[in-house]
Design a protein around this motif. Structure first.
Motif, PDB file in Angstrom:
ATOM      1  N   GLN B 170      35.484  29.235  28.794  1.00  0.00           N
ATOM      2  CA  GLN B 170      35.134  28.155  27.864  1.00  0.00           C
ATOM      3  C   GLN B 170      33.633  27.859  27.879  1.00  0.00           C
ATOM      4  OE1 GLN B 170      37.275  27.931  30.426  1.00  0.00           O
ATOM      5  NE2 GLN B 170      37.469  25.842  31.200  1.00  0.00           N
ATOM      6  N   ALA B 171      32.982  28.157  29.019  1.00  0.00           N
ATOM      7  CA  ALA B 171      31.536  27.945  29.090  1.00  0.00           C
ATOM      8  C   ALA B 171      30.830  28.914  28.139  1.00  0.00           C
ATOM      9  CB  ALA B 171      31.037  28.146  30.513  1.00  0.00           C
ATOM     10  N   LEU B 172      31.359  30.135  28.058  1.00  0.00           N
ATOM     11  CA  LEU B 172      30.766  31.116  27.146  1.00  0.00           C
ATOM     12  C   LEU B 172      31.000  30.690  25.694  1.00  0.00           C
ATOM     13  CD1 LEU B 172      31.814  34.365  29.026  1.00  0.00           C
ATOM     14  CD2 LEU B 172      29.595  33.204  29.060  1.00  0.00           C
ATOM     15  N   TRP B 173      32.191  30.138  25.418  1.00  0.00           N
ATOM     16  CA  TRP B 173      32.459  29.641  24.069  1.00  0.00           C
ATOM     17  C   TRP B 173      31.504  28.505  23.720  1.00  0.00           C
ATOM     18  CZ3 TRP B 173      35.560  31.342  20.206  1.00  0.00           C
ATOM     19  CH2 TRP B 173      36.428  32.398  20.524  1.00  0.00           C
ATOM     20  N   ILE B 179      24.539  28.114  20.476  1.00  0.00           N
ATOM     21  CA  ILE B 179      23.568  29.005  19.831  1.00  0.00           C
ATOM     22  C   ILE B 179      23.754  28.976  18.315  1.00  0.00           C
ATOM     23  CG2 ILE B 179      22.872  31.429  19.554  1.00  0.00           C
ATOM     24  CD1 ILE B 179      23.542  31.775  22.566  1.00  0.00           C
ATOM     25  N   LEU B 180      25.009  29.028  17.911  1.00  0.00           N
ATOM     26  CA  LEU B 180      25.313  29.008  16.481  1.00  0.00           C
ATOM     27  C   LEU B 180      24.841  27.688  15.847  1.00  0.00           C
ATOM     28  CD1 LEU B 180      26.787  31.238  14.919  1.00  0.00           C
ATOM     29  CD2 LEU B 180      28.792  29.743  14.876  1.00  0.00           C
ATOM     30  N   MET B 181      25.099  26.599  16.547  1.00  0.00           N
ATOM     31  CA  MET B 181      24.712  25.292  16.021  1.00  0.00           C
ATOM     32  C   MET B 181      23.197  25.150  16.000  1.00  0.00           C
ATOM     33  SD  MET B 181      27.427  23.699  15.135  1.00  0.00           S
ATOM     34  CE  MET B 181      27.327  21.944  15.252  1.00  0.00           C
ATOM     35  N   PHE B 185      21.217  24.376  12.687  1.00  0.00           N
ATOM     36  CA  PHE B 185      20.427  23.154  12.601  1.00  0.00           C
ATOM     37  C   PHE B 185      18.948  23.438  12.354  1.00  0.00           C
ATOM     38  CE2 PHE B 185      18.288  19.511  14.862  1.00  0.00           C
ATOM     39  CZ  PHE B 185      18.555  18.585  13.872  1.00  0.00           C
ATOM     40  N   ASN B 186      18.434  24.474  12.975  1.00  0.00           N
ATOM     41  CA  ASN B 186      16.993  24.712  12.895  1.00  0.00           C
ATOM     42  C   ASN B 186      16.570  25.739  11.851  1.00  0.00           C
ATOM     43  OD1 ASN B 186      15.884  22.992  15.077  1.00  0.00           O
ATOM     44  ND2 ASN B 186      17.313  24.194  16.302  1.00  0.00           N
ATOM     45  N   ARG B 187      17.476  26.652  11.534  1.00  0.00           N
ATOM     46  CA  ARG B 187      17.031  27.767  10.687  1.00  0.00           C
ATOM     47  C   ARG B 187      17.845  27.964   9.432  1.00  0.00           C
ATOM     48  NH1 ARG B 187      13.575  31.679  12.566  1.00  0.00           N
ATOM     49  NH2 ARG B 187      12.296  30.699  14.144  1.00  0.00           N
ATOM     50  N   HIS B 188      18.886  27.187   9.256  1.00  0.00           N
ATOM     51  CA  HIS B 188      19.742  27.398   8.087  1.00  0.00           C
ATOM     52  C   HIS B 188      19.547  26.254   7.089  1.00  0.00           C
ATOM     53  CE1 HIS B 188      23.434  28.059   5.749  1.00  0.00           C
ATOM     54  NE2 HIS B 188      23.300  29.308   6.146  1.00  0.00           N
ATOM     55  N   VAL B 189      19.793  26.543   5.809  1.00  0.00           N
ATOM     56  CA  VAL B 189      19.643  25.493   4.793  1.00  0.00           C
ATOM     57  C   VAL B 189      20.620  24.341   5.023  1.00  0.00           C
ATOM     58  CG1 VAL B 189      18.567  26.697   2.863  1.00  0.00           C
ATOM     59  CG2 VAL B 189      21.014  26.931   3.238  1.00  0.00           C
ATOM     60  N   ILE B 270      19.656  20.085  19.459  1.00  0.00           N
ATOM     61  CA  ILE B 270      20.842  20.766  19.979  1.00  0.00           C
ATOM     62  C   ILE B 270      20.629  21.087  21.453  1.00  0.00           C
ATOM     63  CG2 ILE B 270      22.187  22.898  19.834  1.00  0.00           C
ATOM     64  CD1 ILE B 270      22.800  21.108  17.526  1.00  0.00           C
ATOM     65  N   TYR B 271      19.437  21.566  21.771  1.00  0.00           N
ATOM     66  CA  TYR B 271      19.113  21.851  23.169  1.00  0.00           C
ATOM     67  C   TYR B 271      19.296  20.590  24.011  1.00  0.00           C
ATOM     68  CZ  TYR B 271      16.354  22.866  27.326  1.00  0.00           C
ATOM     69  OH  TYR B 271      15.942  23.039  28.627  1.00  0.00           O
TER      70      TYR B 271
END
Lengths: 254, 320
Positions: B170-173, B179-181, B185-189, B270-271
């Protein structure tokens, strides 16, 4: 001049309040039109219709000879047509970076919707240097808009409009609450719009500011256009008198 | 133009990372036997993800100037749909998909009530929190569901197994979600639309951003990730229980705000949320293994939350 924007009998009411009544006028290409009138004359309502905030109750307008379907018209649509509105304090999101503000709603993305950040930052710097002519060193497109002065913010919004090849820039009270020097800057930006071959509708309470840059003036009163005057046929004093006489009629017991 | 370096951008992230490191050092000094072995970290990595994942989605909601108080019930509902279907059909694929869909639907409905009906999100989602908890209680008749057999399935290893026998899946999930978020948040429209909507929705609208759709999407994403968390809790614990998710309400908000996301909307990290969740997740173990009473935990949470939020506030004032 060929009319680039043509309005015909635009009317709009909010409940019992008649905000616009059969407004018709043309805007030529590469013309700066000064829209003046007292509070409640209907200037803002007119601008909101043109920029796609809401549709008119009746009447129509056409762009470049093409009739605009007011049902599908929206802010995003208006921008696509090349109508860009610069508001006194609502054109930029303050906490967001300069580059995000320049490209908001129109990001350069790859096919998955990811933003090409390096490209956008480079383009933002170009706008800052070339159009707004900011000279501060250490200019960083990552800085938030809140570090810009009032005049610089208007400059960024105008620069953005020019960058995206807008054909009509609507300026809604762009000089209100600005210092003299900042106002000079903004008037300079407006002249650049003209030099770039675009059209502009400039709304202001301050006739002197409008007079300095506009080619033509429309006076609005209680939802109607009451005068349409070319700059060459008037003077600042004559125009001021005209506006005052219109305003005074509004108060029957004065 | 005022002079301002962009260094300020990273100050808060640096500060929060430093706080975590200092806490780890302090806990290690207080109880070296516990904090120098791997097992405590394995425990952290197995429990923190369950509230870190909802906290990641909550970060976007808060940046969008929305609140989702409903999410503990969304976790329970997503978990319930998954657990009930698995016990009744034995199909893991179906159970997972249905659980995720149920959570997304709850989130979407929250968004609909807030955006289309116009109820302020904090009020609307308090209402739906009660509603969905009630619905779940009615459906399960107040009883837990036993999922013991799930530990034998391959999927248990995918969602809650131990990579190399030591790293909880679950830690990997959670890491993947983070990372996806971060990218969103930072690079997607989409992230850009969330920022502008929360910063100034009127401006966002005039920039041609579909503010309503963005807000509904944020709630739907919240629902989806809550269901994911709920399902993983079920798989890890081998059971579903009616009060699932209830303990996460304050932990999630604490993680988000300790991480430096602004309560005023438009700004977030997010970080920061990842570090915030880690800090919240290690406090209890640190305090207890230091020999202090467990009652200190809440006191400590309070101190960290108030101190960090005050710090961010001072920082943002200085930057203006």
């Amino acid at each position: 001049m060929t009319p680039f924007l043509h309005l015909e009998n635009i009317s709009k009411s909010f409940g019992a309040v008649r905000s616009l009544h059969k407004v018709s006028f043309d805007l030529g290409s590469n013309e700066i039109l000064g829209l003046i009138g007292d509070n409640g004359a209907g200037k803002s309502t007119l601008i909101k219709i043109l920029s796609g905030v809401f549709p008119p109750d009746s009447g129509a307008f056409s762009l470049d000879g093409k009739k605009v379907n007011s049902r599908n018209y929206s802010c995003a649509q208006a921008r696509k047509f090349g109508i860009e509105t610069v508001h006194q304090d609502r054109s930029l999101a303050e906490k967001q970076s300069l580059w995000r503000n320049v490209f908001a709603g129109r990001h350069r993305t790859n096919s998955l919707g990811f933003i090409r950040i390096d490209l956008e930052k480079a383009e933002t710097l170009k706008i800052l240097y070339d159009i707004i002519e900011l000279t501060a060193d250490g200019l960083d497109p990552d800085l938030p808009v809140s570090v810009l002065s009032g005049g610089e913010r208007q400059g960024l919004a105008i620069g953005r409009a020019m960058y995206f090849q807008s054909r009509i820039v609507i300026l809604d009270e762009p000089t209100t609450a600005l210092s003299l020097r900042e106002t000079e800057k903004v008037l300079g930006f407006i002249k650049k719009i003209k030099d770039a071959g675009k059209s502009c509708i400039f709304i202001s309470h301050n006739i002197a500011h409008v007079f300095a840059v506009a080619d033509r003036f429309l006076i609005m009163d209680r939802g109607m256009v009451v005068a349409d005057i070319l700059k060459k046929d008037t003077s600042l004093i004559a125009l001021t008198d005209r506006l005052l006489s219109v305003c005074q009629k509004e108060i029957p017991h004065a | 133009m005022h002079k301002l370096s962009s260094f300020g951008k990273y100050t808060s992230q640096f500060a929060i990372s430093l706080l975590l490191i200092l806490m780890l050092i302090a806990f290690t000094l207080a109880s070296p036997a516990t904090f120098l072995g791997w097992s405590i970290y394995e425990a952290f990595l197995s429990t923190i993800p369950f509230f870190a994942i909802p906290a990641l989605a909550m970060t976007l909601a808060i940046v969008c100037k929305e609140m989702d108080m409903c999410f503990p019930s969304t976790i329970a509902l997503g978990g319930f749909v998954f657990a009930w279907l698995w016990t009744h059909t034995g199909s893991l694929g179906l159970s997972i998909v249905a659980g995720l869909l149920a959570g997304t639907a709850v989130g979407w409905l929250n968004g609909f009530i807030v955006v289309r009906v116009g109820v302020p999100s904090i009020i609307a989602t308090i209402g739906t929190q009660f509603f969905w908890r009630g619905v779940v209680m009615l459906l399960c008749a107040g009883l837990a569901l036993d999922l013991t057999g799930i530990r034998e399935t391959a999927l248990h290893h995918v969602f809650a197994g131990r990579l190399f026998g030591v790293v909880p899946a679950q830690a990997l999930w959670a890491l993947g979600t983070a990372i996806l978020m971060w990218l969103m948040f930072n690079r997607h429209v989409f992230g850009d639309a969330v920022r502008f909507t929360g910063d100034n929705s009127e401006t966002a609208l005039k920039m041609g951003i579909d503010v309503d759709r963005t807000r509904i999407a944020v709630f739907s994403l919240m629902g989806f990730l809550c269901a994911l968390s709920g399902i993983m809790v079920c798989i890890e614990m081998g059971s579903w229980w009616p009060t699932q998710g209830e303990g996460y309400l304050l932990l999630v908000f604490a993680s988000v705000f300790i991480g430096g996301t602004s309560a005023f909307g438009g700004q977030g990290s997010i970080y920061g949320t990842c570090i915030g969740a880690t800090i919240i997740g290690i406090v209890e173990a640190g305090i207890i293994s230091a020999g202090l009473s467990g009652f200190w935990t809440r006191t400590f949470y309070g101190v960290i939350i108030v101190a960090s939020v005050s710090f961010y506030n001072i920082l943002s004032k200085r930057q203006k």
